[in-house]
Design an enzyme around this catalytic site. Structure first.
Site, PDB file in Angstrom:
ATOM      1  N   SER A 101      18.883 -15.044 -66.262  1.00 46.27           N
ATOM      2  CA  SER A 101      17.786 -14.118 -66.016  1.00 46.27           C
ATOM      3  C   SER A 101      18.253 -12.810 -65.377  1.00 46.27           C
ATOM      4  O   SER A 101      19.049 -12.071 -65.944  1.00 46.27           O
ATOM      5  CB  SER A 101      16.726 -14.818 -65.159  1.00 46.27           C
ATOM      6  OG  SER A 101      15.563 -14.064 -65.046  1.00 46.27           O
ATOM      7  N   ASP A 242      14.380  -7.583 -67.608  1.00 47.67           N
ATOM      8  CA  ASP A 242      15.552  -8.184 -66.970  1.00 47.67           C
ATOM      9  C   ASP A 242      16.467  -8.768 -68.041  1.00 47.67           C
ATOM     10  O   ASP A 242      16.234  -8.588 -69.241  1.00 47.67           O
ATOM     11  CB  ASP A 242      15.138  -9.225 -65.932  1.00 47.67           C
ATOM     12  CG  ASP A 242      14.449 -10.436 -66.542  1.00 47.67           C
ATOM     13  OD1 ASP A 242      13.878 -10.306 -67.638  1.00 47.67           O
ATOM     14  OD2 ASP A 242      14.479 -11.519 -65.935  1.00 47.67           O
ATOM     15  N   ASP A 244      17.129 -11.649 -69.439  1.00 47.84           N
ATOM     16  CA  ASP A 244      16.637 -12.490 -70.535  1.00 47.84           C
ATOM     17  C   ASP A 244      15.265 -12.056 -71.022  1.00 47.84           C
ATOM     18  O   ASP A 244      14.648 -12.730 -71.847  1.00 47.84           O
ATOM     19  CB  ASP A 244      16.627 -13.965 -70.140  1.00 47.84           C
ATOM     20  CG  ASP A 244      15.589 -14.305 -69.077  1.00 47.84           C
ATOM     21  OD1 ASP A 244      15.199 -13.396 -68.322  1.00 47.84           O
ATOM     22  OD2 ASP A 244      15.177 -15.476 -69.006  1.00 47.84           O
ATOM     23  N   ASP A 246      12.239 -11.849 -69.731  1.00 50.74           N
ATOM     24  CA  ASP A 246      10.971 -12.509 -69.440  1.00 50.74           C
ATOM     25  C   ASP A 246      10.229 -11.807 -68.301  1.00 50.74           C
ATOM     26  O   ASP A 246       9.146 -12.237 -67.914  1.00 50.74           O
ATOM     27  CB  ASP A 246      11.150 -14.000 -69.145  1.00 50.74           C
ATOM     28  CG  ASP A 246      11.976 -14.292 -67.897  1.00 50.74           C
ATOM     29  OD1 ASP A 246      12.480 -13.335 -67.263  1.00 50.74           O
ATOM     30  OD2 ASP A 246      12.134 -15.479 -67.550  1.00 50.74           O
TER      31      ASP A 246
END
Length: 451
Positions: A101, A242, A244, A246
């Site tokens: 993340s 960010d 990833d 999400d």
């Protein structure tokens, strides 16, 4: 080895804490648990972000799945929410995402989605952990033609995901300049394609991943460059994801941050006016700002506050019928469109809300008053951090401070750290100097009594 799964999968420094061997065992155990009682050969979808360790972990976890008779479809670099979306298209029993993340590149992580695109329940994660920690044999009988295969991703997964994202809105961005910061992460192709399809004049930064620059001076955790670019380009809005993809943090045309709390307020107002805000409930967390609650209550909404973590937000949403929930950090769930946090989808919704209002992003942002927030850490003994209220003197001091803040329209939140011998003291209120002093005093009391 202790508990493997945290609030969002298994994470650690790649090849040190999160090793290829552990990834292999996670693949084995995860495939075994998630495909129990299935007559057909189980299928698993694997995606990842742009970290240098992604290839190593992808191949390791794939080998683990293959060794227990599961088939694997590798779709490469895609946002976490894309995997949650695509599991159904590929008729997969589960999706696997390799990402840490918003963390630096040296970290990586592994998280699972079930066949419906939801993150795993605690009970399922515990079953996977038990197999690994108790060294259970789940593959010795898988030989000959029972061994799994890697299948070709015959469709263009990225384009399918872009089609889905574009289908969630109905506007034309022709003539509007949008700045995108993709954090040198998983959104670096997807976000640009979506916004270009909608007709925007796209300026993009953080779109040159090299394996080690993910989240480095860019993205939702470091918006300075985005803020500067929005102002210098005279853009309509800036949008930061960010690693990833999400999470979303937005920037108004004046270069000022619009965080997750404000984004949810802006989108909630739009959805309520359209009659699409489920039960007029918006789900936040205990860290959501007072201003978030007050704004939403003033427009006729009910707010909820869960523990920190998107899994708890989602759980509450499913129970209450809420379709919008999330965190101050920008991790937001639009349950009428998807099953998990999706930064690009969230960005499309907040842009729709701004366009629909006829106002500038700055005007909409300024209509939501966010209160100053101070966070101080108290160093305590590990055995005391979850039982601080058992200390009579501490309990009295907390009660006294709560009364003081209630009179001033403020709020106190005390939370034990999940990983460190700390108790975190968070105070919100009108006067930053006043709440800073009060937070420091409470942190000293906690350390003195419990340290």
């Amino acid at each position: 080895m202790g508990r493997l799964f945290g609030t969002d999968g298994v994470r650690g420094v790649a090849n040190s804490e999160l090793t290829a061997a552990l990834a292999y065992r996670l693949g084995q155990a995860g495939a075994h648990v998630l495909s129990q009682n299935k007559k057909e050969r189980p299928r698993f979808l694997i995606g990842m972000d742009t970290r240098i360790s992604g290839d190593m972990l992808e191949n390791s976890i794939a080998s683990g799945i293959l060794s227990v008779g599961g088939d694997v479809v590798k779709v490469g670099v895609l946002p976490t929410p894309a995997i949650a979306f695509l599991v159904k298209h590929y008729n997969a029993d589960a999706g696997v995402v390799i990402s840490a993340s918003h963390n630096p590149y040296e970290y990586n992580g592994i998280k699972f989605f079930n066949g419906d695109g939801f993150k795993l329940d605690d009970t399922i994660e515990e079953q996977i952990e038990d197999i690994i920690l108790m060294h259970q044999d789940v593959h010795s009988e898988v030989t000959h033609d029972k061994i799994g295969k890697c299948l070709e991703a015959d469709d263009n997964a990225l384009e399918m995901y872009v089609d889905f994202l574009a289908s969630t809105v109905d506007y034309d961005l022709k003539g509007r300049k949008i700045v995108l910061d993709c954090a040198n992460g998983a959104a670096y192709k997807v976000a640009e394609k979506v916004y270009e399809r909608l007709g925007a004049n796209v300026v993009i930064i953080g779109n040159q991943p090299n394996g080690i620059n993910i989240n480095d001076g860019c993205g939702s955790t470091d918006t300075k460059k985005l803020q500067e670019t929005v102002v210098s380009e005279g853009a309509f809005v800036g949008l930061a994801f960010d690693g990833d993809a999400d999470r979303l943090i937005a920037v108004d045309e004046l270069g000022r941050i619009i965080d997750g709390d404000k984004i949810m307020c802006i989108c909630a107002k739009m959805l309520k006016e359209e009659g699409e805000l489920g039960n007029d409930i918006v789900t936040g967390t205990v860290m959501s700002n007072i201003g978030f609650h007050k704004y939403l209550e003033n427009i006729g909404c009910t707010t909820r506050a869960t523990n920190v973590g998107d899994r708890y937000v989602l759980e509450d949403m499913l129970q209450t019928g809420s379709v919008l929930g999330g965190e101050q950090s920008g991790h937001m769930i639009f349950l009428n469109h998807t099953t998990t946090g999706d930064g690009v989808l969230s960005s499309l919704q907040v842009v729709r809300a701004i366009i629909r209002s006829g106002e500038k992003a700055s005007v909409m942002s300024d209509s939501i008053k966010i209160y100053p927030q101070v966070l101080k850490n108290a160093l305590v003994k590990n055995e005391n951090k979850k039982t601080y209220m058992n200390n009579e003197e501490v309990a009295k001091e907390i009660e006294k401070l709560e009364l003081i803040l209630e009179e001033k329209g403020g709020r106190l939140l005390i939370r034990p750290s999940g990983t460190e011998p700390l108790v975190r003291v968070m105070i919100e209120g009108e006067d930053i100097e006043d709440i800073t002093r009060l937070a420091e005093e409470m942190a000293v009391i906690l350390t003195k009594k419990l340290g």
